[in-house]
Write an enzyme that holds these catalytic residues in place. Structure first.
Site, mmCIF file in Angstrom:
data_model
loop_
_atom_site.group_PDB
_atom_site.id
_atom_site.type_symbol
_atom_site.label_atom_id
_atom_site.label_comp_id
_atom_site.label_asym_id
_atom_site.label_seq_id
_atom_site.Cartn_x
_atom_site.Cartn_y
_atom_site.Cartn_z
ATOM 1 N N HIS A 151 0.792 -1.125 0.043
ATOM 2 C CA HIS A 151 0.159 0.073 -0.137
ATOM 3 C C HIS A 151 0.697 1.273 -0.268
ATOM 4 O O HIS A 151 2.107 1.374 0.778
ATOM 5 C CB HIS A 151 -0.779 0.073 1.384
ATOM 6 N N ASP A 187 -7.916 -5.402 0.040
ATOM 7 C CA ASP A 187 -8.474 -6.262 -0.870
ATOM 8 C C ASP A 187 -8.035 -7.780 -0.815
ATOM 9 O O ASP A 187 -8.443 -8.469 -1.735
ATOM 10 C CB ASP A 187 -7.694 -5.749 -2.370
HETATM 11 N N1 CMC Z 1 4.281 -7.630 -4.810
HETATM 12 C C1 CMC Z 1 5.555 -7.651 -4.767
HETATM 13 N N2 CMC Z 1 6.334 -6.529 -4.688
HETATM 14 C C2 CMC Z 1 5.521 -5.170 -4.532
HETATM 15 C C3 CMC Z 1 4.242 -5.241 -4.407
HETATM 16 C C4 CMC Z 1 3.505 -6.547 -4.468
HETATM 17 N N3 CMC Z 1 2.085 -6.488 -4.261
HETATM 18 N N4 CMC Z 1 3.955 -4.026 -3.897
HETATM 19 C C5 CMC Z 1 4.984 -3.285 -3.920
HETATM 20 N N5 CMC Z 1 6.038 -3.933 -4.327
HETATM 21 C C6 CMC Z 1 7.509 -3.490 -4.354
HETATM 22 C C7 CMC Z 1 7.785 -2.816 -5.554
HETATM 23 O O1 CMC Z 1 8.285 -3.665 -6.539
HETATM 24 C C8 CMC Z 1 8.782 -1.915 -5.283
HETATM 25 O O2 CMC Z 1 10.044 -2.602 -5.316
HETATM 26 P P1 CMC Z 1 11.299 -1.695 -5.585
HETATM 27 O O3 CMC Z 1 11.530 -0.629 -4.473
HETATM 28 O O4 CMC Z 1 12.367 -2.668 -5.631
HETATM 29 O O5 CMC Z 1 11.206 -1.187 -6.674
HETATM 30 C C9 CMC Z 1 8.321 -1.505 -3.718
HETATM 31 O O6 CMC Z 1 7.732 -2.613 -3.280
HETATM 32 C C10 CMC Z 1 7.535 -0.363 -3.578
HETATM 33 O O7 CMC Z 1 6.429 -0.293 -4.548
HETATM 34 P P2 CMC Z 1 5.957 0.939 -5.225
HETATM 35 O O8 CMC Z 1 5.022 0.348 -6.586
HETATM 36 O O9 CMC Z 1 6.710 1.936 -5.719
HETATM 37 O O10 CMC Z 1 4.847 1.312 -4.229
HETATM 38 P P3 CMC Z 1 3.612 2.114 -4.369
HETATM 39 O O11 CMC Z 1 3.069 3.040 -3.244
HETATM 40 O O12 CMC Z 1 3.741 2.975 -5.639
HETATM 41 O O13 CMC Z 1 2.402 1.142 -4.936
HETATM 42 C C11 CMC Z 1 0.596 -0.203 -4.608
HETATM 43 C C12 CMC Z 1 1.567 0.761 -3.766
HETATM 44 C C13 CMC Z 1 -0.460 -0.518 -3.846
HETATM 45 C C14 CMC Z 1 0.298 0.114 -6.142
HETATM 46 C C15 CMC Z 1 1.438 -1.597 -4.778
HETATM 47 O O14 CMC Z 1 1.792 -1.998 -3.513
HETATM 48 C C16 CMC Z 1 0.956 -2.680 -5.544
HETATM 49 O O15 CMC Z 1 0.868 -2.586 -6.628
HETATM 50 N N6 CMC Z 1 0.098 -3.485 -4.978
HETATM 51 C C17 CMC Z 1 -0.580 -4.797 -5.546
HETATM 52 C C18 CMC Z 1 -1.846 -4.125 -5.963
HETATM 53 C C19 CMC Z 1 -2.787 -4.053 -4.688
HETATM 54 O O16 CMC Z 1 -3.064 -4.822 -3.881
HETATM 55 N N7 CMC Z 1 -3.368 -2.707 -4.550
HETATM 56 C C20 CMC Z 1 -4.610 -2.569 -3.843
HETATM 57 C C21 CMC Z 1 -4.508 -1.441 -2.946
HETATM 58 S S1 CMC Z 1 -5.360 -1.210 -1.389
HETATM 59 C C22 CMC Z 1 -6.813 -0.872 -2.058
HETATM 60 C C23 CMC Z 1 -7.153 0.514 -2.645
HETATM 61 O O17 CMC Z 1 -6.786 1.461 -1.834
HETATM 62 O O18 CMC Z 1 -7.542 0.702 -3.748
#
Ligand code: CMC
Length: 427
Positions: free
Chosen positions: A305, A362
């Site tokens: 998140h 989720d």
């Molecule tokens: N599985 C594996 N690695 C992950 C995941 C995951 N679910 N989420 C983040 N990472 C890693 C990512 O690869 C990155 O690694 P690095 O620093 O080596 O590049 C690091 O963690 C930070 O990730 P980010 O994408 O820069 O973080 P963000 O804050 O931009 O993204 C997120 C947050 C929710 C989009 C992301 O965690 C994700 O894609 N999760 C899966 C989708 C998901 O479950 N979304 C629902 C969010 S909660 C409901 C809502 O409010 O909508």
């Protein structure tokens, strides 16, 4: 206000006020920065940017805290109802009994949709994703309810807010009915908000529908857990759309479009699809390895998140609710076993610990929704239904904010500089 923030840039020394909220990080007020320095700030994804002042929802991502108008989500989801939380988000205080009854009566009286709206559904293919239908039909509401589109009139704003909250279950249930080829059911105003939605979705005109109180309570709780989440992507979309003066129905349609993405609301659908694909606990390590592999775009859906760097408090409630619902319905879904084991293995893995990735709301919601009988394509629709109250509360707050301006970010331009046009025959 506390000490100013000092910034030197080139030969200039600049000072900016630091604003303090009631709780949470202080905020450096950089509104005058461009005027004084001729520079922009750069913050793709708004990871360090507070886009507005708000009194609605507070999240402490490090502590795993979520408060609506100050009330912890654990207490609201345990002791309150979605209608009460909706009132709280919209009006700022919990309702007294009279206010509660009035609010429920008002919402209940707005549950029907214009009969002509049903025609819209027939324009869609039967296999259309229900979120595609939601974007279209909710956007179309402004064509039916002209008398609540004057955003400068607080009374019209409130009527539009009530209409959106009230009609969303009807519109969502119709999207489901259209896909399965069953007749639309009109609302039954003797039922609760959530009971009514269940009946419009799963009932048929041929026989009476009994609302299962365990399912009704669980779904109501899921609605509470999704009701608002401060300045997330779809809420920011609603605010941005609304900042131009667009009508509320159009703004909520914009929010629905944003919510659809798998990084946001679409994650509940993606998470259950992933758990079903994994299928057996023995296959979990393979998927964890893929999630950790930099060369593989796969992510564990329902994990991670932007704000929570600790357990998402909504996931805790959700996990407990899965047990209750599966138990009450006598459903033995092996996917729950996979989810529990996946959580356990991921949380003990250094990759997830270092990156502070925990299950989010989720991760477990899909298991409950599936046990209730919703197809995966409806999951994000339910999120949209519940989040509508958050969207309208935030939209109202924005309109009333004297600091409100059209949202208009700037950019770091890295494209071609000015050059002369070359006629087609010379290229
Ligand atoms: N599985 C594996 N690695 C992950 C995941 C995951 N679910 N989420 C983040 N990472 C890693 C990512 O690869 C990155 O690694 P690095 O620093 O080596 O590049 C690091 O963690 C930070 O990730 P980010 O994408 O820069 O973080 P963000 O804050 O931009 O993204 C997120 C947050 C929710 C989009 C992301 O965690 C994700 O894609 N999760 C899966 C989708 C998901 O479950 N979304 C629902 C969010 S909660 C409901 C809502 O409010 O909508």
């Amino acid at each position: 206000m506390t000490d100013n923030a000092k910034l030197s840039i080139g030969d200039k020394s600049l000072e900016y006020p630091v604003l303090k909220g009631t709780v949470g990080p202080e905020v450096v007020d950089i509104r005058k920065f461009y005027g004084q320095s001729g520079r922009f700030t750069y913050d793709p994804g708004f990871t360090s940017t507070a886009s507005c002042e708000s009194k609605i929802t507070y999240i402490d991502g490090d502590q795993g805290v979520l408060l609506h108008r100050g009330y912890p989500i654990e207490q609201l989801s345990e002791e309150s109802s979605f209608m009460e939380v909706a009132y709280l988000l919209l009006h700022g205080e919990l309702p007294n009994p009279d206010q509660h009854d009035d609010f429920v009566r008002t919402i209940t009286r707005h549950t029907m949709v214009h009969e002509q709206l049903a025609m819209f559904y027939r324009g869609f293919r039967r296999d259309a994703h229900p979120m595609a239908i939601m974007c279209g039909v909710v956007g179309a509401l402004s064509a039916f309810y002209h008398d609540s589109t004057d955003i400068d009139d607080p009374a019209q704003r409130m009527i539009a807010s009530h209409r959106l909250i009230a009609k969303m279950p009807t519109i969502a249930a119709m999207a489901y009915k259209y896909a399965v080829g069953q007749p639309f059911l009109h609302p039954d105003n003797s039922l609760s908000y959530t009971g009514n939605f269940l009946r419009m979705t799963f009932g048929v005109p041929a026989e009476p529908y009994e609302v299962n109180p365990v399912v009704e309570k669980a779904l109501d709780r899921i609605f509470i857990l999704h009701a608002d989440h401060e300045q997330n992507a779809s809420t920011s979309t609603v605010r941005l759309a609304g900042s131009s003066g667009a009508n509320p129905f159009a703004c909520i349609a914009a929010g629905i479009a944003c919510l659809w993405g798998p990084a946001h609301g679409g994650a509940n659908e993606a998470a259950l699809n992933m758990l079903r694909e994994i299928g057996r606990p023995e296959r979990i390590p393979e998927y964890i390895a893929r999630a950790k592999d930099k060369n593989d775009p796969f992510r564990l859906m329902g994990f991670g998140h932007r704000v929570y760097k600790n357990y998402d408090p909504r996931a805790t409630v959700m996990q407990k609710t899965v047990r209750e619902v599966l138990g009450a319905l006598g459903v033995d879904d092996p996917v729950f076993e996979v989810a529990l084991r996946l959580e356990e293995l991921a949380l003990s893995d250094d990759y997830f610990a270092e990156k502070k990735l925990f299950p989010n709301v989720d991760f477990y919601s899909g298991i409950i929704l599936s046990a209730i009988g919703f197809p995966t394509t409806m999951f994000t629709v339910l999120f949209a239904l519940a989040r509508t109250v958050g969207w309208v509360a935030q939209w109202n707050e924005m309109i009333e904010d004297p600091e409100q301006k059209i949202g208009r970010p700037r950019q770091l331009y890295t494209g071609a500089t000015a050059r002369d046009y070359i006629p087609l025959d010379k290229r």
